[in-house]
Design a protein around this motif. Sequence first.
Motif, PDB file in Angstrom:
ATOM      1  N   THR A  69      37.186  10.372 -31.020  1.00 21.95           N
ATOM      2  CA  THR A  69      36.023   9.977 -30.651  1.00 21.95           C
ATOM      3  C   THR A  69      36.161  11.602 -29.511  1.00 21.95           C
ATOM      4  N   ILE A  70      35.111  11.795 -28.670  1.00 22.55           N
ATOM      5  CA  ILE A  70      34.727  13.319 -28.251  1.00 22.55           C
ATOM      6  C   ILE A  70      33.595  12.598 -27.004  1.00 22.55           C
ATOM      7  N   ASP A  71      34.384  13.145 -25.625  1.00 22.47           N
ATOM      8  CA  ASP A  71      33.438  13.247 -24.504  1.00 22.47           C
ATOM      9  C   ASP A  71      32.855  14.099 -24.783  1.00 22.47           C
ATOM     10  N   MET A  72      31.670  13.854 -24.784  1.00 22.77           N
ATOM     11  CA  MET A  72      30.389  14.781 -24.800  1.00 22.77           C
ATOM     12  C   MET A  72      29.943  15.506 -22.946  1.00 22.77           C
ATOM     13  N   GLY A  73      30.512  14.723 -22.473  1.00 23.61           N
ATOM     14  CA  GLY A  73      30.156  15.228 -21.005  1.00 23.61           C
ATOM     15  C   GLY A  73      28.752  14.059 -20.253  1.00 23.61           C
ATOM     16  N   GLN A  74      28.117  14.899 -19.475  1.00 20.33           N
ATOM     17  CA  GLN A  74      26.883  14.166 -18.904  1.00 20.33           C
ATOM     18  C   GLN A  74      25.579  14.752 -19.408  1.00 20.33           C
ATOM     19  N   PRO A  75      24.542  14.154 -19.705  1.00 20.80           N
ATOM     20  CA  PRO A  75      23.592  14.368 -20.315  1.00 20.80           C
ATOM     21  C   PRO A  75      22.822  15.553 -19.009  1.00 20.80           C
ATOM     22  N   ARG A  76      21.831  15.939 -19.588  1.00 17.28           N
ATOM     23  CA  ARG A  76      20.804  16.729 -18.626  1.00 17.28           C
ATOM     24  C   ARG A  76      19.880  16.177 -18.726  1.00 17.28           C
ATOM     25  N   PHE A  77      18.380  15.915 -17.732  1.00 18.93           N
ATOM     26  CA  PHE A  77      17.522  15.721 -18.145  1.00 18.93           C
ATOM     27  C   PHE A  77      15.942  16.463 -17.070  1.00 18.93           C
ATOM     28  N   ASN A  78      16.421  17.312 -16.757  1.00 22.66           N
ATOM     29  CA  ASN A  78      15.757  18.048 -15.393  1.00 22.66           C
ATOM     30  C   ASN A  78      14.779  18.992 -16.795  1.00 22.66           C
TER      31      ASN A  78
ATOM     32  N   VAL B 145      43.095  16.481 -26.927  1.00 21.04           N
ATOM     33  CA  VAL B 145      43.109  18.040 -26.352  1.00 21.04           C
ATOM     34  C   VAL B 145      42.177  18.156 -26.011  1.00 21.04           C
ATOM     35  N   ARG B 146      41.882  19.199 -25.933  1.00 25.02           N
ATOM     36  CA  ARG B 146      40.585  19.208 -24.854  1.00 25.02           C
ATOM     37  C   ARG B 146      40.258  20.562 -25.256  1.00 25.02           C
ATOM     38  N   ILE B 147      38.710  20.696 -25.700  1.00 19.24           N
ATOM     39  CA  ILE B 147      38.586  22.171 -26.111  1.00 19.24           C
ATOM     40  C   ILE B 147      37.160  22.716 -25.234  1.00 19.24           C
ATOM     41  N   GLU B 148      37.084  23.667 -25.008  1.00 19.91           N
ATOM     42  CA  GLU B 148      36.702  24.551 -24.310  1.00 19.91           C
ATOM     43  C   GLU B 148      35.353  25.155 -25.180  1.00 19.91           C
ATOM     44  N   THR B 149      33.750  25.115 -24.505  1.00 17.88           N
ATOM     45  CA  THR B 149      32.779  24.653 -25.444  1.00 17.88           C
ATOM     46  C   THR B 149      31.856  26.133 -24.015  1.00 17.88           C
ATOM     47  N   LEU B 150      30.817  26.785 -24.855  1.00 16.80           N
ATOM     48  CA  LEU B 150      29.616  26.924 -24.083  1.00 16.80           C
ATOM     49  C   LEU B 150      29.181  26.105 -22.786  1.00 16.80           C
ATOM     50  N   ALA B 151      29.325  24.304 -23.246  1.00 14.10           N
ATOM     51  CA  ALA B 151      28.912  23.609 -22.428  1.00 14.10           C
ATOM     52  C   ALA B 151      29.720  23.665 -21.621  1.00 14.10           C
TER      53      ALA B 151
ATOM     54  N   GLY C  54      39.263  15.290 -26.757  1.00 12.03           N
ATOM     55  CA  GLY C  54      38.992  14.689 -28.140  1.00 12.03           C
ATOM     56  C   GLY C  54      40.142  13.865 -28.259  1.00 12.03           C
ATOM     57  N   LYS C  55      39.676  12.549 -28.640  1.00 14.84           N
ATOM     58  CA  LYS C  55      41.265  11.794 -29.046  1.00 14.84           C
ATOM     59  C   LYS C  55      40.820  11.646 -30.806  1.00 14.84           C
ATOM     60  N   THR C  56      41.991  11.637 -31.583  1.00 11.47           N
ATOM     61  CA  THR C  56      41.792  11.441 -32.958  1.00 11.47           C
ATOM     62  C   THR C  56      42.354  10.259 -33.235  1.00 11.47           C
TER      63      THR C  56
END
Length: 268
Positions: A107-116, A88-94, A99-101
Amino acid sequence: MGVRFHKMHGLGNDFVVIDARVAPVALSEPQVRAIADRRTGVGCDQLILVETSTVADARMRIFNADGGEVGACGNATRCVARLLGEDVRIETLAGILHGKTNGTGATIDMGQPRFNWETIPLAYAMDTRDMPVGWEGLERPTAANVGNPHVIFFVPDTYAVALDAIGPVIETDPLFPERVNVNIATVRTRNAIDLRVWERGVGLTQACGTGACATAVAAIRLGLAGGPVTVTLPGGDLIIDWKPGETIRMTGPATHVYSGEIDTGWLG
């Protein structure tokens, strides 16, 4: 008239999940707080609304126990993925999370982290890798945004820190204009980290998916660990895998406890 809900949890981080795709649900901050109350409501760390989306399979909105809406929740994303289907693909504010069950979890692909510093966000510029700040003996943390802002302290013993006392102080410090989640971590080996988290708007939780992601990423960024990393929280283990320049992959359980109906008459 009642509202159907699912009680779910990821490693003890628990949720009231309302599927609002067929019948839209609108809740005020006081109503969210009433549902989240563990004595007089259903009780949860976060309330989750699953809504229709024009860009993904569903939209997920996340409300902390204090009624405030936030951008991401890793444990809740796994739970919603289990409700929606295998892939599934889940829309969030982020952003949109994939996600794959896997039977008992996801397992969720949480995207890239941000450090700035602007994207954490911080109130003023500083090096987020080695922040020149401290609170009552906790010094020089690192910071990351993985959909939510996190500050991470690496210490010899995570359980020796009075996180229930210092957590709310750091959470509400003016340095963090959107408040912050406070992570206290101990690196046991290059692939194992112990972690406790004070979540903004919630308090101490059994587990925090975005906290585990932020902490593992911070440890890898600092050269303290290498992925995949097993992050052990009070509620259990999450496996976090990340390489610089790539997205974060989080794997862990998601449990459906029961379904019920909220009598909305008492919500006001």
